[in-house]
Write a protein that holds these residues in place. Structure first.
Motif, PDB file in Angstrom:
ATOM      1  N   ASP A  47      69.591  29.240  -6.146  1.00  0.00           N
ATOM      2  CA  ASP A  47      68.289  30.031  -6.810  1.00  0.00           C
ATOM      3  C   ASP A  47      68.023  31.147  -6.028  1.00  0.00           C
ATOM      4  O   ASP A  47      67.184  31.221  -5.594  1.00  0.00           O
ATOM      5  CB  ASP A  47      67.328  28.949  -6.978  1.00  0.00           C
ATOM      6  CG  ASP A  47      66.479  29.344  -8.111  1.00  0.00           C
ATOM      7  OD1 ASP A  47      66.482  30.581  -8.592  1.00  0.00           O
ATOM      8  OD2 ASP A  47      65.270  28.747  -8.433  1.00  0.00           O
ATOM      9  N   ASN A  94      62.066  25.518  -8.378  1.00  0.00           N
ATOM     10  CA  ASN A  94      61.229  25.436  -9.498  1.00  0.00           C
ATOM     11  C   ASN A  94      60.329  24.213  -9.525  1.00  0.00           C
ATOM     12  O   ASN A  94      59.374  23.945  -9.820  1.00  0.00           O
ATOM     13  CB  ASN A  94      61.776  25.394 -10.943  1.00  0.00           C
ATOM     14  CG  ASN A  94      62.181  27.016 -11.352  1.00  0.00           C
ATOM     15  OD1 ASN A  94      61.668  27.943 -10.750  1.00  0.00           O
ATOM     16  ND2 ASN A  94      63.261  27.028 -12.146  1.00  0.00           N
ATOM     17  N   ASP A 130      58.274  26.756  -4.247  1.00  0.00           N
ATOM     18  CA  ASP A 130      59.028  28.152  -5.410  1.00  0.00           C
ATOM     19  C   ASP A 130      58.507  29.156  -4.881  1.00  0.00           C
ATOM     20  O   ASP A 130      57.250  29.498  -4.745  1.00  0.00           O
ATOM     21  CB  ASP A 130      58.766  27.553  -6.449  1.00  0.00           C
ATOM     22  CG  ASP A 130      59.517  28.360  -7.562  1.00  0.00           C
ATOM     23  OD1 ASP A 130      60.577  28.705  -7.136  1.00  0.00           O
ATOM     24  OD2 ASP A 130      58.978  28.852  -8.600  1.00  0.00           O
ATOM     25  N   ARG A 132      53.879  29.751  -7.773  1.00  0.00           N
ATOM     26  CA  ARG A 132      53.367  28.825  -8.998  1.00  0.00           C
ATOM     27  C   ARG A 132      51.821  28.619  -8.851  1.00  0.00           C
ATOM     28  O   ARG A 132      51.424  27.928  -9.513  1.00  0.00           O
ATOM     29  CB  ARG A 132      54.205  27.996  -9.202  1.00  0.00           C
ATOM     30  CG  ARG A 132      55.590  28.305  -9.779  1.00  0.00           C
ATOM     31  CD  ARG A 132      56.441  27.293  -9.926  1.00  0.00           C
ATOM     32  NE  ARG A 132      57.746  27.451 -10.471  1.00  0.00           N
ATOM     33  CZ  ARG A 132      57.995  28.188 -11.595  1.00  0.00           C
ATOM     34  NH1 ARG A 132      57.072  28.109 -12.778  1.00  0.00           N
ATOM     35  NH2 ARG A 132      59.206  28.447 -12.168  1.00  0.00           N
TER      36      ARG A 132
END
Length: 305
Positions: free
Chosen positions: A102, A127, A166, A185
């Motif tokens: 990622d 995520n 994340d 986030r």
């Protein structure tokens, strides 16, 4: 209104307070050159479909001025892509045996060998916040599209997040060679970490928690080559700071931004970098369902002396 949408709306409302309020005053007795102004209408360039459709990080090449290195988001080929500064796709470099779990941002700056510019590719996205350990691939910036680049792997974990975090924003402070990471986030405030130099390539590093800053949904960051200009972005805005001589990256980030930079909203804008001369900046989004991607360049205004 769904509860998740309500939370996001409140977070963006709070962000607007930091975007439109004035800059923090300089300490008494200090003098600074005027803060920069940038053209509000960017130059725009179409980017070929199928090459960097999921652009998540970008830096201006120092070895090949006039070009940009770009990486794609996770679960795509582990490769560096090269664009001209007018959006023309020039080719790629395979970064095998690296794996793109990622990849969320890239940076450039100094490293172990003095006088050499290094590229840093951050496999830092998570995520679901379950991975626990992460990697940054460091390599000397190539002077052309040549495969077989030697890579150092900087593995790390966060000192206070056993399950993971994340993160989509990363930069290398050219003054200290420390790597900074900014989480994405959390509502209202996001977390800032530092991997102090020298980073080990044989043992797991620990990213040190610096504190929180009053932003949300941060997707990219960059710092100028002299370490005096800093910017981060979310999906709606770009925030700019000028660092004083002895101010650390975190000290700057925790105060109010100096300037809210012009930004043409992108559907999934996750790539941001200063240009070669640190006199402007580029943004590039994921293509999503658009027929082409668009590279934007915002030039610094020329002022009369």
């Amino acid at each position: 209104m769904p509860k998740a949408l309500l939370y996001i709306s409140i977070a963006f409302l709070c962000q607007s307070c930091f975007l439109f309020t004035g800059p923090t005053p300089d300490p008494p007795g200090t003098t600074e050159e005027p803060l920069p102004e940038f053209l509000s209408t960017p130059s725009s360039f179409s980017v070929e479909r199928g090459k960097v459709d999921e652009a998540s990080g970008m830096v201006a090449s120092q070895s090949m001025p006039g070009n940009l290195w770009v990486i794609n988001d996770g679960n795509t080929k582990a490769a560096l892509h090269l664009l001209s500064n007018t959006g023309v796709y020039l080719g790629s470099i395979d970064l095998w045996p690296s794996v793109n779990r990622d990849w969320e941002d890239m940076a450039d700056g100094p490293g172990p060998e003095e006088g050499v510019n290094y590229l840093y590719v951050g496999d830092i996205g998570d995520n679901a916040e379950v991975y626990g350990t992460y990697q940054i691939y460091r390599m000397k910036e190539p002077g052309g599209l040549v495969d077989g680049i030697q890579q150092d792997v900087i593995s790390f974990r966060y000192e206070d997040r056993s399950n993971g975090l994340d993160v989509e924003a990363m930069l290398v402070d050219p003054r200290t060679k420390d790597i900074y990471l900014i989480s994405k986030r959390q509502l209202f405030t996001v977390r800032v970490y530092k991997l102090p130099y020298p980073q080990s390539i044989t043992e797991e590093n620990v990213a040190e928690f610096q504190g929180v800053i009053p932003h949300s949904f941060i997707t990219a960051a960059d710092i100028s080559k002299d370490g005096r200009q800093l910017m981060i972005k979310n999906y709606d805005a770009i925030f700019y700071w000028r660092l004083s001589e002895n101010e650390t990256v975190f000290e700057a980030l925790r105060r109010n931004r100096d300037v809210g930079l012009p930004y043409y909203p992108e559907e999934q804008g996750e790539a941001l970098c200063f240009d070669y001369n640190d006199s402007g900046y580029y943004t590039l989004s994921e293509r999503l369902d658009n027929p082409t991607g668009t590279l934007y360049h915002y030039e610094r205004k020329v002022t009369d002396q």
